[in-house]
Each structure stands twice: as structure tokens, then as C-alpha cells.
Design an enzyme around this catalytic site. Sequence first.
Site, PDB file in Angstrom:
ATOM      1  CB  ALA A  55      -0.866  -0.011   1.257  1.00 54.21           C
ATOM      2  N   GLY A 105       0.497  -5.148   0.622  1.00 54.73           N
ATOM      3  CA  GLY A 105      -0.647  -5.153  -0.288  1.00 54.73           C
ATOM      4  C   GLY A 105      -0.308  -5.779  -1.624  1.00 54.73           C
ATOM      5  CD  GLU A 143      -2.933  -7.604   2.242  1.00 55.54           C
ATOM      6  OE1 GLU A 143      -2.720  -6.407   1.909  1.00 55.54           O
ATOM      7  OE2 GLU A 143      -3.489  -7.921   3.293  1.00 55.54           O
ATOM      8  CD  GLU A 196       1.631  -5.883   5.371  1.00 55.76           C
ATOM      9  OE1 GLU A 196       2.542  -6.718   5.507  1.00 55.76           O
ATOM     10  OE2 GLU A 196       0.866  -5.886   4.397  1.00 55.76           O
TER      11      GLU A 196
END
Length: 681
Positions: free
Chosen positions: A62, A101, A104, A124
Amino acid sequence: MSVVTTHLTEGVLIVRTDNPPVNALGQAVRAGLEAAISGAASDKNIEAIVLICSGRTFFAGADITEFGKPAQSPDLNDVCAVIEALNKPVIAAIHGTALGGGLEIALSCNYRVAVPSAKLGFPEVKLGLLPGSGGTQRLPRLIGVPEALTMIGLGEPVDARKALEIVLLDRIVGEDSLESDAVAFAREVALNKSHPVTSQLTHRTQRDDIDSNTYDQFLKSNARKLRGLEAPQACVEAVRAAVELPFPEGLRKEREQFIRLMNGPQSKALRHVFFAERTASRIEGIPDDTPTIPIEKVGVLGAGTMGGGIAMNFLTAGIPVTLIEREKASLDRGVATIRKNYEATASKGRLTTEQVERAMNLLTPSLQFDDLADCDLVIEAVFENMDLKLEVFARLDATIKQGAILASNTSYLSIDEMAGATARPEYVIGLHFFSPANVMKLLEVVRGAKTSATVLKTCMGLARMIGKVAAISGVCYGFIGNRMLSQRSQQAQALILEGAKPWDVDRVLTRFGFPMGPFQMSDLAGLDIGWNAKTSKSSTVREVLCERGRLGQKTGSGYYDYDENRKGHPSEETEAIIAELVAKSGRNQRSIGDEEIFERLLYPMVNEGAKILQEGIAQRASDIDVVWINGFGWPAYTGGPMYWADSIGLANIVRSLEANSVEVAPLLRAKSEAAESFIQK
Ligand code: T1G
């Protein structure tokens, strides 16, 4: 031009993202992906989709700069859902680092292929978070709970080989043919009757197959590494939810935890540290096009603990090193220690034997000082004595080719004085490594008054190449880190004479998050560093301890008494030594509470940091945080001394310093009175 473009070839839609520098999943990328994938659903010419990125890496996560700001749709969860819902196979084509992300997104694809050099991970937890877009729910379903706990809870990436082994990858493709191999793979799987949907997999998360102790066991076995961090507990609970709850509920639980952690103090502090470490490499006030000097051969003078460790940094980075000593025995010992360190790393699986041999083959040990002549950079790591350093710099200047950089590894001494011993002061700089030099991340790059912008920029780039986190310091006694450390050390010595015990002082700091306190550190390093039996006159606790042979862990006693497992225990003898010194001084002792110990140890460090800023020794307050986190073990989840001072409140720090008769730095007082902060807005 959209950051996401599409190209149809042989029935495969290639969805390419180009969002430098790391293809972070910012709003424009998320919207582009969602549009491209939704649009493919009804297009009969499209049999499969390949998601690929331009530049150095697949999605690296992200966009951390968006955190803490109002959310912008589509949310990353929405994009993952659109990918999973597609009625055609989606293949992630991975290079570089698929992180956070990015992983993901890859997990929501039906398949994943990668080049051999790729890495995949969930970092993270190092930002005080957990994966917030389905990672904690999809990863266990694909690779099982134990591997998922490790990847999510520790935050370390896996390489492509390991990823294939744990079925995180379906195939490793050609290093230079990612797109074409991914398209070929897509055409191959497009013939399959069905395609795996990660969130619907159940074979790895059958509750009966998983020992319910697995979760606590993971936290217990990693307790030291994860000490003080809130996020790991949330990571483990989210993985447990992937086993015990249906996917939608697990997703909700993950999202709740993510929001809670993202808004919490630890993640804010860790995100500050993430950017501070990158900002520290920026040099204020020099032109962007400042040239640099190619460093193709490094010389290290001194094959002791520091010299050997320093040499390893360059050898590991593939840069040849000439290592110089005066005596053969010391040189041989130094080379043997380098090999032993490499072999110890290899035995932990962190290096292959080929890598060890490759590094060792780049090392040229020599007793001939003149063998340094053609080095592009020479780093002296001789004894910390200015007379000796001046002699060394004069000799280096007379021996080393023109245009080469002459650096000192000094911890305290003046680079300007050393530069003055040469005819090339603009090529003289400090490269202050921290022991063990091949392990500690921090490098203080000390710029002399005459150090040129080219030399400074060259060294900052070199620091990054050898994997260091570098911060620039001006010339003062102890630069940034040691200058602040001496404030803490003075307070610690004063406190134990006034009535605090050494173990009280250490406990207060370890409870705050330091790996150990000053007295534990002294015992570990050895109390006799810099101690001279001939001139010792029983005037300090350290002198008396050394005079009695209590040199620290290596002699079984120092401030502490050590048992056969080298565990330290409070020592009555140390207490008696302190009492005798206090009695001789005529002073009285008193009981001192933890709060006073805490403030007297840490607040003067912030005060010294303010002086360092004021004098321009540090370029910015966040550099001071970078130094203390990477060189001295300041707990990163508090942000570092200057960020943390803002959390305490500068006015509170000023009040405490005044109460303890410490002279308040003008910059600290001015900021306190203006209700300003060093870093936090
Ligand atoms: N967001 C924004 N900027 C980023 C970024 C990110 N994720 N990663 C790097 N940058 C910037 C960085 O600040 C620097 O900027 C430049 O890119 C190059 O970085 C929803 C919540 C990818 C291994 O934690 O580990 O996804 O200084 O110098 O050494 O569940 O960057 O040039 O202006 O580090 O080649 C998870 C963090 C996010 C990865 C590349 N992802 N990045 O290393 O370059 S949270 C991460 C890295 C998340 C989801 C969760 C490294 C790298 P500037 P760099 P590098």
C-alpha cells in the site's frame, strides 16, 4: 497517461502498472486495476489475465504516505475481491519484492509466477500493523498456519525458491522473460476446467489439524524479537481467525485490528522511522548533479575487531578489500575472524558456502602499507589515539593515489584535525561504524569542514550499497550518537552514587525497550576498555571494579556477578564498592524511584539532541532518531529520542531538566515555550 495500461496478446490480457518508484498501491493504481479487471469479465477475446509491473518491482505494498489520511476508494480489499470474483484465471507475474498489499493482490489471483530473484513478504508487522487486505485470511489458506504465522508475525520476506517450496508460488520463470513466460503459463492454465480461489481453499486450515497451542507457541518462541510490539499479537489472532471463522468474518476481524493499529502510537512511530531512515540519506544544500567517485577497491587499515567487521561489509557487497596490518600474527587472526564470522552466518542458512568463498576471494591481506596505493577509499581502524591517527593520515596522504578518499572509523575524534595532516582535506571524511561493524545497521558519516560534496555524496551512496542506514554528522566530540550517550552515562554513574542500584538503572531502560542498560552493556563490552592499571586510582566505581579484576562477563563479574550461563545477578561486592566510594566522598545515599531514574537518563539525551540540532551537527531531528534506533537500540516503536520527546511533551521535559539542575538547551526551551515539536505535527 494512466498508471495502469492493458495489452491483449494471444487471448491473454496483460495489465501493466507503472507507478515508480515501487509501484505502491496508491488510489490511482487501485482504480486502474479495478477498471481493467472488471472490464475483462465480459470480453470474450480474453481467456486469462496477467498482472505485471514495470520498473524495479511488483507492487511493494500500500502507499504508506496515504496512511492516516481519509480513505479513498476503491479500497484494496475491493480490488482483491474483484480479482477473485473474475470468471477467468488471473496470474500474478512477480519480480522484485511483492510486499504487503502487493502480496495480497498476488494472493487474490488464481496463480502466481515469479523470477528467481523475486522476494515475497508481509513486512506490515515492522510498521506496527498487520496485512489489512485479506493477507492474514488468504495466506494461511494457501500455505498453512505455521508458515503463515512466521511470514506475517516476523515480517521477513521469502525468496522465490522458498515460496515455491511452500506453494506460495506456482512456478519460477526465466529471470529475463517474466512477461512472455507468464503469458505462456496463462495460456496453459486457461485450459483448466477450474481455477483455485484462495479464499475458498480449506485443506490447510482444518481446525482439527492444527494444535491450538501453535499460536501462543509462536509468540513465546519469538518473544525476545517481538518484545514491546503490539502488532504481533494482532497478527496471530488474525491468522487464528482464518482457521476458526468463515472468510468474510475473518476479513472483518482483520480490518478492525488494522484500523486500530494504524491509528495507534506504535504504527505512527514506526512509519515515522521508515521515512526518517530514507530521508537521512538526503544531503541538504548540495546540487543534485554533484558527481561521485567510483569505488572499485577499498583499503582497510587495521585487522582488529572493527577493521575486520568493516572489511566484511564491502566483501559481502562484492567490493575487493585490501586489509593491512603491521604484524603477521594480527593479520592472520583478523582474516581468520572474518572467515569464522562468514561461516557462522552460513551455518544459519543466511549465506551459501559459495557466497562465503566469493567474499573471501575478494580479500587481499597484506603487511605492506603501500599495497593501499591504488585503493579508491581507505578506512583506517587503528587505535583511538589522535597522535597515531595524525601519523596514519600523513602516511596515507603520501601513499594513496590522488582522488582517493581517506576515511577514519573514529568514534569521537576530530576529522578536521586528521584532514589537517593531509594535503587533501576535501577527500577526508569519517565513516563511523558500530561494533559489530558487519552487523550493526548504522553508519555515521562525519563531514569535516572541508569534506567536499562529491566525497560526502559518494560515501552516502556507498553506505546504501553495503546495506547501512547512514546519517550525516558534523564534527564534535562523539558526533551524534556517542555525544548523547555520554549524557546518559554521566547520569547513570551519578545515580548509582546517589543511591540507585546499577540493576535499577538497567531495569528502567530495558523496561522502556532498550535491549540492555548501560551497566549490562559495560559488562558485556568489558570494563577495562580504555582503563589503565598504572594510572588507575580507585576514584570511580569502574576503576575499583577493574582494580579488583571484575572486568565484566569475560571474568565472571563486573557490575554484576555472572553464573555459569553468563546470567548476571546483582552483586553485593559491587554494592560495597559503591558504599565505600560514597563514604569516602562524605555524601549520603537516598532511595531513588524509577520515574526519577527514567527522566534523568533520557531527558538529558533529548537536551543534547537539541544542542546537536542547534549547532548543525545533525541535518534534522529525524536523523537523530535514525542514529539512536540503528546504532544504540532505542526502541523503534517509540519513534526515536526526538519523536518520542514530542510524545512526552517538551514542556514536561524542560520542567524535569530544571528540577534536576540540568541546563536546558536554548532550542529545546524555545520550542517548549512556543508549544512547537521537533517532529510530530
Ligand atoms: N509506500 C510509499 N512509498 C514507498 C513505499 C510504500 N509502500 N515503499 C517504498 N517507498 C518509497 C520510499 O520512501 C523511497 O522514497 C522510495 O520508495 C524507494 O524506497 C494494505 C497495509 C520496496 C524493498 O512495507 O521495504 O501494504 O526516499 O529507498 O531500498 O495490507 O522500499 O525515494 O522519496 O526503500 O530499493 C507494506 C516498504 C506497506 C514495503 C524497496 N510494504 N518498502 O527498497 O528503495 S503496508 C512495505 C520497502 C501494506 C497492506 C499493508 C522498500 C523496498 P524516496 P527505498 P529500496
